[in-house]
Design a protein around this motif. Sequence first.
Motif, PDB file in Angstrom:
ATOM      1  N   LEU A  70     -13.813   8.370   4.395  1.00 44.74           N
ATOM      2  CA  LEU A  70     -12.605   9.072   4.833  1.00 44.74           C
ATOM      3  C   LEU A  70     -12.620   9.336   6.338  1.00 44.74           C
ATOM      4  N   ILE A  71     -13.772   9.683   6.867  1.00 41.67           N
ATOM      5  CA  ILE A  71     -13.875   9.902   8.314  1.00 41.67           C
ATOM      6  C   ILE A  71     -13.656   8.599   9.073  1.00 41.67           C
ATOM      7  N   VAL A  72     -14.239   7.512   8.586  1.00 37.46           N
ATOM      8  CA  VAL A  72     -14.034   6.201   9.226  1.00 37.46           C
ATOM      9  C   VAL A  72     -12.564   5.808   9.166  1.00 37.46           C
ATOM     10  N   LEU A  73     -11.920   6.011   8.020  1.00 36.57           N
ATOM     11  CA  LEU A  73     -10.496   5.694   7.881  1.00 36.57           C
ATOM     12  C   LEU A  73      -9.648   6.535   8.831  1.00 36.57           C
ATOM     13  N   LEU A  74      -9.962   7.805   8.966  1.00 37.71           N
ATOM     14  CA  LEU A  74      -9.234   8.684   9.881  1.00 37.71           C
ATOM     15  C   LEU A  74      -9.378   8.222  11.331  1.00 37.71           C
ATOM     16  N   ILE A  75     -10.578   7.823  11.716  1.00 35.42           N
ATOM     17  CA  ILE A  75     -10.788   7.339  13.087  1.00 35.42           C
ATOM     18  C   ILE A  75     -10.023   6.041  13.329  1.00 35.42           C
ATOM     19  N   VAL A  76     -10.014   5.132  12.360  1.00 32.01           N
ATOM     20  CA  VAL A  76      -9.282   3.867  12.509  1.00 32.01           C
ATOM     21  C   VAL A  76      -7.787   4.126  12.641  1.00 32.01           C
ATOM     22  N   VAL A  77      -7.248   5.043  11.832  1.00 34.66           N
ATOM     23  CA  VAL A  77      -5.824   5.378  11.915  1.00 34.66           C
ATOM     24  C   VAL A  77      -5.503   6.016  13.260  1.00 34.66           C
ATOM     25  N   LEU A  78      -6.375   6.877  13.760  1.00 33.85           N
ATOM     26  CA  LEU A  78      -6.132   7.503  15.062  1.00 33.85           C
ATOM     27  C   LEU A  78      -6.183   6.489  16.201  1.00 33.85           C
ATOM     28  N   VAL A  79      -7.086   5.519  16.103  1.00 33.00           N
ATOM     29  CA  VAL A  79      -7.231   4.531  17.185  1.00 33.00           C
ATOM     30  C   VAL A  79      -6.077   3.540  17.171  1.00 33.00           C
ATOM     31  N   PHE A  80      -5.762   2.983  16.013  1.00 36.76           N
ATOM     32  CA  PHE A  80      -4.761   1.924  15.949  1.00 36.76           C
ATOM     33  C   PHE A  80      -3.359   2.434  15.645  1.00 36.76           C
ATOM     34  N   GLY A  81      -3.221   3.493  14.930  1.00 39.09           N
ATOM     35  CA  GLY A  81      -1.904   3.978  14.527  1.00 39.09           C
ATOM     36  C   GLY A  81      -1.449   3.313  13.242  1.00 39.09           C
ATOM     37  N   THR A  82      -0.599   3.997  12.500  1.00 38.58           N
ATOM     38  CA  THR A  82      -0.170   3.482  11.200  1.00 38.58           C
ATOM     39  C   THR A  82       0.747   2.269  11.337  1.00 38.58           C
ATOM     40  N   LYS A  83       1.580   2.235  12.370  1.00 39.33           N
ATOM     41  CA  LYS A  83       2.497   1.108  12.542  1.00 39.33           C
ATOM     42  C   LYS A  83       1.726  -0.174  12.832  1.00 39.33           C
ATOM     43  N   LYS A  84       0.729  -0.089  13.694  1.00 38.64           N
ATOM     44  CA  LYS A  84      -0.083  -1.266  14.025  1.00 38.64           C
ATOM     45  C   LYS A  84      -0.842  -1.763  12.796  1.00 38.64           C
ATOM     46  N   LEU A  85      -1.397  -0.836  12.008  1.00 37.75           N
ATOM     47  CA  LEU A  85      -2.121  -1.229  10.799  1.00 37.75           C
ATOM     48  C   LEU A  85      -1.183  -1.868   9.772  1.00 37.75           C
ATOM     49  N   LYS A  86       0.051  -1.365   9.683  1.00 39.03           N
ATOM     50  CA  LYS A  86       1.033  -1.945   8.762  1.00 39.03           C
ATOM     51  C   LYS A  86       1.375  -3.366   9.184  1.00 39.03           C
ATOM     52  N   ASN A  87       1.552  -3.592  10.482  1.00 37.09           N
ATOM     53  CA  ASN A  87       1.866  -4.936  10.976  1.00 37.09           C
ATOM     54  C   ASN A  87       0.706  -5.900  10.744  1.00 37.09           C
ATOM     55  N   ILE A  88      -0.509  -5.428  10.949  1.00 39.75           N
ATOM     56  CA  ILE A  88      -1.680  -6.279  10.721  1.00 39.75           C
ATOM     57  C   ILE A  88      -1.764  -6.662   9.245  1.00 39.75           C
ATOM     58  N   GLY A  89      -1.506  -5.709   8.357  1.00 41.68           N
ATOM     59  CA  GLY A  89      -1.547  -5.987   6.922  1.00 41.68           C
ATOM     60  C   GLY A  89      -0.493  -6.984   6.492  1.00 41.68           C
ATOM     61  N   SER A  90       0.720  -6.844   7.001  1.00 43.87           N
ATOM     62  CA  SER A  90       1.784  -7.779   6.611  1.00 43.87           C
ATOM     63  C   SER A  90       1.534  -9.170   7.206  1.00 43.87           C
ATOM     64  N   ASP A  91       0.998  -9.230   8.417  1.00 41.97           N
ATOM     65  CA  ASP A  91       0.666 -10.529   9.010  1.00 41.97           C
ATOM     66  C   ASP A  91      -0.431 -11.233   8.221  1.00 41.97           C
ATOM     67  N   LEU A  92      -1.436 -10.474   7.810  1.00 35.22           N
ATOM     68  CA  LEU A  92      -2.527 -11.045   7.035  1.00 35.22           C
ATOM     69  C   LEU A  92      -2.023 -11.520   5.665  1.00 35.22           C
ATOM     70  N   GLY A  93      -1.168 -10.730   5.034  1.00 29.10           N
ATOM     71  CA  GLY A  93      -0.598 -11.135   3.747  1.00 29.10           C
ATOM     72  C   GLY A  93       0.250 -12.390   3.869  1.00 29.10           C
ATOM     73  N   GLY A  94       1.036 -12.500   4.944  1.00 29.77           N
ATOM     74  CA  GLY A  94       1.848 -13.696   5.163  1.00 29.77           C
ATOM     75  C   GLY A  94       0.993 -14.929   5.409  1.00 29.77           C
ATOM     76  N   ALA A  95      -0.108 -14.747   6.117  1.00 31.13           N
ATOM     77  CA  ALA A  95      -1.005 -15.873   6.382  1.00 31.13           C
ATOM     78  C   ALA A  95      -1.656 -16.362   5.087  1.00 31.13           C
ATOM     79  N   VAL A  96      -2.079 -15.439   4.237  1.00 33.14           N
ATOM     80  CA  VAL A  96      -2.690 -15.821   2.968  1.00 33.14           C
ATOM     81  C   VAL A  96      -1.669 -16.525   2.078  1.00 33.14           C
ATOM     82  N   LYS A  97      -0.437 -16.033   2.050  1.00 30.81           N
ATOM     83  CA  LYS A  97       0.600 -16.664   1.237  1.00 30.81           C
ATOM     84  C   LYS A  97       0.911 -18.060   1.750  1.00 30.81           C
ATOM     85  N   GLY A  98       1.002 -18.222   3.070  1.00 27.96           N
ATOM     86  CA  GLY A  98       1.245 -19.541   3.642  1.00 27.96           C
ATOM     87  C   GLY A  98       0.117 -20.512   3.344  1.00 27.96           C
TER      88      GLY A  98
END
Length: 80
Positions: free
Chosen positions: A10-38
């Motif tokens: 939980l502490i690691v997750l909190l630090i990652v969210v603080l560093v990258f932000g939720t919007k950036k993490l959401k974009n990374i997740g959708s990009d990764l999902g699109g790449a796997v689907k392609g």
Amino acid sequence: MGSISIWHWLIVLLIVVLVFGTKKLKNIGSDLGGAVKGFKDGMKDGAQSAEPPAPPPQQVTAQKTTTDANTVDVEAKTKS
């Protein structure tokens, strides 16, 4: 002492969210999902449209029918 508990994650997750932000993490997740689907679609299309390989070209064989001792028999090969 050697294992990582849920609090550590939980502490690691909190630090990652603080560093990258939720919007950036959401974009990374959708990009990764699109790449796997392609990739999966590409593998599926490649398996369906695979053609059988073409047969290799016929080889020319030398025939020992020459009677002249000065004749040199060679094979011509094309560069592929």
